[in-house]
Design a protein around this motif. Structure first.
Motif, PDB file in Angstrom:
ATOM      1  N   GLU A 105      57.202 -36.590   8.019  1.00 17.46           N
ATOM      2  CA  GLU A 105      58.234 -36.335   7.015  1.00 17.46           C
ATOM      3  C   GLU A 105      59.238 -35.308   7.504  1.00 17.46           C
ATOM      4  OE1 GLU A 105      57.084 -35.796   2.990  1.00 17.46           O
ATOM      5  OE2 GLU A 105      55.597 -37.386   3.075  1.00 17.46           O
ATOM      6  N   SER A 106      58.840 -34.484   8.456  1.00 20.26           N
ATOM      7  CA  SER A 106      59.749 -33.468   8.995  1.00 20.26           C
ATOM      8  C   SER A 106      60.663 -34.016  10.093  1.00 20.26           C
ATOM      9  CB  SER A 106      58.941 -32.295   9.564  1.00 20.26           C
ATOM     10  OG  SER A 106      58.088 -32.756  10.595  1.00 20.26           O
ATOM     11  N   CYS A 107      60.475 -35.282  10.471  1.00 19.58           N
ATOM     12  CA  CYS A 107      61.253 -35.912  11.537  1.00 19.58           C
ATOM     13  C   CYS A 107      62.488 -36.592  10.944  1.00 19.58           C
ATOM     14  CB  CYS A 107      60.385 -36.937  12.265  1.00 19.58           C
ATOM     15  SG  CYS A 107      61.298 -37.979  13.424  1.00 19.58           S
ATOM     16  N   MET A 108      63.657 -36.200  11.403  1.00 18.91           N
ATOM     17  CA  MET A 108      64.904 -36.757  10.867  1.00 18.91           C
ATOM     18  C   MET A 108      64.999 -38.257  11.143  1.00 18.91           C
ATOM     19  SD  MET A 108      67.544 -36.364   9.093  1.00 18.91           S
ATOM     20  CE  MET A 108      67.732 -34.621   8.899  1.00 18.91           C
ATOM     21  N   LYS A 109      64.556 -38.705  12.316  1.00 15.96           N
ATOM     22  CA  LYS A 109      64.622 -40.139  12.631  1.00 15.96           C
ATOM     23  C   LYS A 109      63.702 -40.942  11.715  1.00 15.96           C
ATOM     24  CE  LYS A 109      65.922 -39.485  17.440  1.00 15.96           C
ATOM     25  NZ  LYS A 109      65.533 -39.679  18.843  1.00 15.96           N
ATOM     26  N   CYS A 110      62.532 -40.387  11.396  1.00 15.77           N
ATOM     27  CA  CYS A 110      61.613 -41.071  10.488  1.00 15.77           C
ATOM     28  C   CYS A 110      62.191 -41.116   9.075  1.00 15.77           C
ATOM     29  CB  CYS A 110      60.255 -40.371  10.489  1.00 15.77           C
ATOM     30  SG  CYS A 110      59.437 -40.390  12.100  1.00 15.77           S
ATOM     31  N   THR A 111      62.816 -40.024   8.654  1.00 14.01           N
ATOM     32  CA  THR A 111      63.463 -39.975   7.340  1.00 14.01           C
ATOM     33  C   THR A 111      64.594 -40.996   7.269  1.00 14.01           C
ATOM     34  OG1 THR A 111      62.925 -37.632   7.153  1.00 14.01           O
ATOM     35  CG2 THR A 111      64.651 -38.464   5.708  1.00 14.01           C
ATOM     36  N   ASN A 112      65.390 -41.085   8.325  1.00 14.42           N
ATOM     37  CA  ASN A 112      66.486 -42.064   8.364  1.00 14.42           C
ATOM     38  C   ASN A 112      65.955 -43.488   8.336  1.00 14.42           C
ATOM     39  OD1 ASN A 112      68.360 -40.017   8.445  1.00 14.42           O
ATOM     40  ND2 ASN A 112      68.667 -40.132  10.659  1.00 14.42           N
ATOM     41  N   THR A 113      64.834 -43.727   8.995  1.00 14.18           N
ATOM     42  CA  THR A 113      64.215 -45.053   8.964  1.00 14.18           C
ATOM     43  C   THR A 113      63.816 -45.409   7.538  1.00 14.18           C
ATOM     44  OG1 THR A 113      63.411 -44.852  11.233  1.00 14.18           O
ATOM     45  CG2 THR A 113      62.293 -46.455   9.822  1.00 14.18           C
ATOM     46  N   GLY A 114      63.216 -44.456   6.834  1.00 12.65           N
ATOM     47  CA  GLY A 114      62.831 -44.681   5.440  1.00 12.65           C
ATOM     48  C   GLY A 114      64.035 -44.962   4.558  1.00 12.65           C
ATOM     49  N   THR A 115      65.105 -44.232   4.776  1.00  8.86           N
ATOM     50  CA  THR A 115      66.337 -44.454   4.007  1.00  8.86           C
ATOM     51  C   THR A 115      66.898 -45.847   4.256  1.00  8.86           C
ATOM     52  OG1 THR A 115      66.861 -42.097   4.053  1.00  8.86           O
ATOM     53  CG2 THR A 115      68.683 -43.609   3.604  1.00  8.86           C
ATOM     54  N   ALA A 116      66.924 -46.258   5.521  1.00 11.41           N
ATOM     55  CA  ALA A 116      67.438 -47.595   5.864  1.00 11.41           C
ATOM     56  C   ALA A 116      66.583 -48.692   5.233  1.00 11.41           C
ATOM     57  CB  ALA A 116      67.488 -47.763   7.375  1.00 11.41           C
ATOM     58  N   LEU A 117      65.273 -48.517   5.251  1.00  7.54           N
ATOM     59  CA  LEU A 117      64.387 -49.509   4.637  1.00  7.54           C
ATOM     60  C   LEU A 117      64.603 -49.573   3.130  1.00  7.54           C
ATOM     61  CD1 LEU A 117      61.123 -48.792   6.664  1.00  7.54           C
ATOM     62  CD2 LEU A 117      62.535 -50.854   6.797  1.00  7.54           C
ATOM     63  N   ARG A 118      64.748 -48.400   2.487  1.00  5.16           N
ATOM     64  CA  ARG A 118      65.003 -48.371   1.048  1.00  5.16           C
ATOM     65  C   ARG A 118      66.306 -49.079   0.709  1.00  5.16           C
ATOM     66  NH1 ARG A 118      64.259 -43.653   1.560  1.00  5.16           N
ATOM     67  NH2 ARG A 118      62.472 -42.477   1.038  1.00  5.16           N
ATOM     68  N   LEU A 119      67.353 -48.787   1.467  1.00  2.62           N
ATOM     69  CA  LEU A 119      68.657 -49.412   1.216  1.00  2.62           C
ATOM     70  C   LEU A 119      68.619 -50.924   1.430  1.00  2.62           C
ATOM     71  CD1 LEU A 119      71.041 -46.777   2.856  1.00  2.62           C
ATOM     72  CD2 LEU A 119      70.744 -47.255   0.407  1.00  2.62           C
ATOM     73  N   ALA A 120      67.761 -51.370   2.338  1.00  2.00           N
ATOM     74  CA  ALA A 120      67.621 -52.804   2.605  1.00  2.00           C
ATOM     75  C   ALA A 120      66.684 -53.476   1.609  1.00  2.00           C
ATOM     76  CB  ALA A 120      67.107 -53.023   4.026  1.00  2.00           C
ATOM     77  N   GLY A 121      66.068 -52.680   0.728  1.00  2.00           N
ATOM     78  CA  GLY A 121      65.168 -53.248  -0.273  1.00  2.00           C
ATOM     79  C   GLY A 121      63.807 -53.640   0.279  1.00  2.00           C
ATOM     80  N   ILE A 122      63.419 -53.011   1.372  1.00  2.00           N
ATOM     81  CA  ILE A 122      62.135 -53.327   2.004  1.00  2.00           C
ATOM     82  C   ILE A 122      61.090 -52.308   1.568  1.00  2.00           C
ATOM     83  CG2 ILE A 122      60.915 -53.531   4.210  1.00  2.00           C
ATOM     84  CD1 ILE A 122      63.593 -54.426   5.433  1.00  2.00           C
ATOM     85  N   ASP A 123      59.980 -52.810   1.056  1.00  2.00           N
ATOM     86  CA  ASP A 123      58.881 -51.963   0.617  1.00  2.00           C
ATOM     87  C   ASP A 123      58.191 -51.376   1.850  1.00  2.00           C
ATOM     88  OD1 ASP A 123      57.012 -50.793  -1.107  1.00  2.00           O
ATOM     89  OD2 ASP A 123      55.665 -52.519  -0.914  1.00  2.00           O
ATOM     90  N   PHE A 124      57.950 -50.062   1.831  1.00  2.00           N
ATOM     91  CA  PHE A 124      57.305 -49.444   2.988  1.00  2.00           C
ATOM     92  C   PHE A 124      56.420 -48.288   2.569  1.00  2.00           C
ATOM     93  CE2 PHE A 124      60.888 -46.698   2.363  1.00  2.00           C
ATOM     94  CZ  PHE A 124      60.481 -45.450   2.796  1.00  2.00           C
TER      95      PHE A 124
END
Length: 51
Positions: A11-30
């Motif tokens: 959760e402290s990794c910016m790249k991991c946070t950005n990945t989560g944001t991209a998945l949320r915006l794409a409507g992908i459950d993760f």
């Protein structure tokens, strides 16, 4: 068809946070498995956090 993705990272990794944001915006459950919390050797470490 429903897609579910498991993201192994931190959760402290910016790249991991950005990945989560991209998945949320794409409507992908993760699910984010924070490798800093689980500490399991069987799960891959956050590769983007290693320098």
């Amino acid at each position: 068809m429903s897609i579910h993705v498991t993201v192994y990272g931190a959760e402290s990794c910016m790249k991991c946070t950005n990945t989560g944001t991209a998945l949320r915006l794409a409507g992908i459950d993760f699910e984010l498995v924070d490798v800093n919390v689980t500490g399991s050797c069987e799960q891959p470490a956050c590769v983007s956090c290693r320098w």
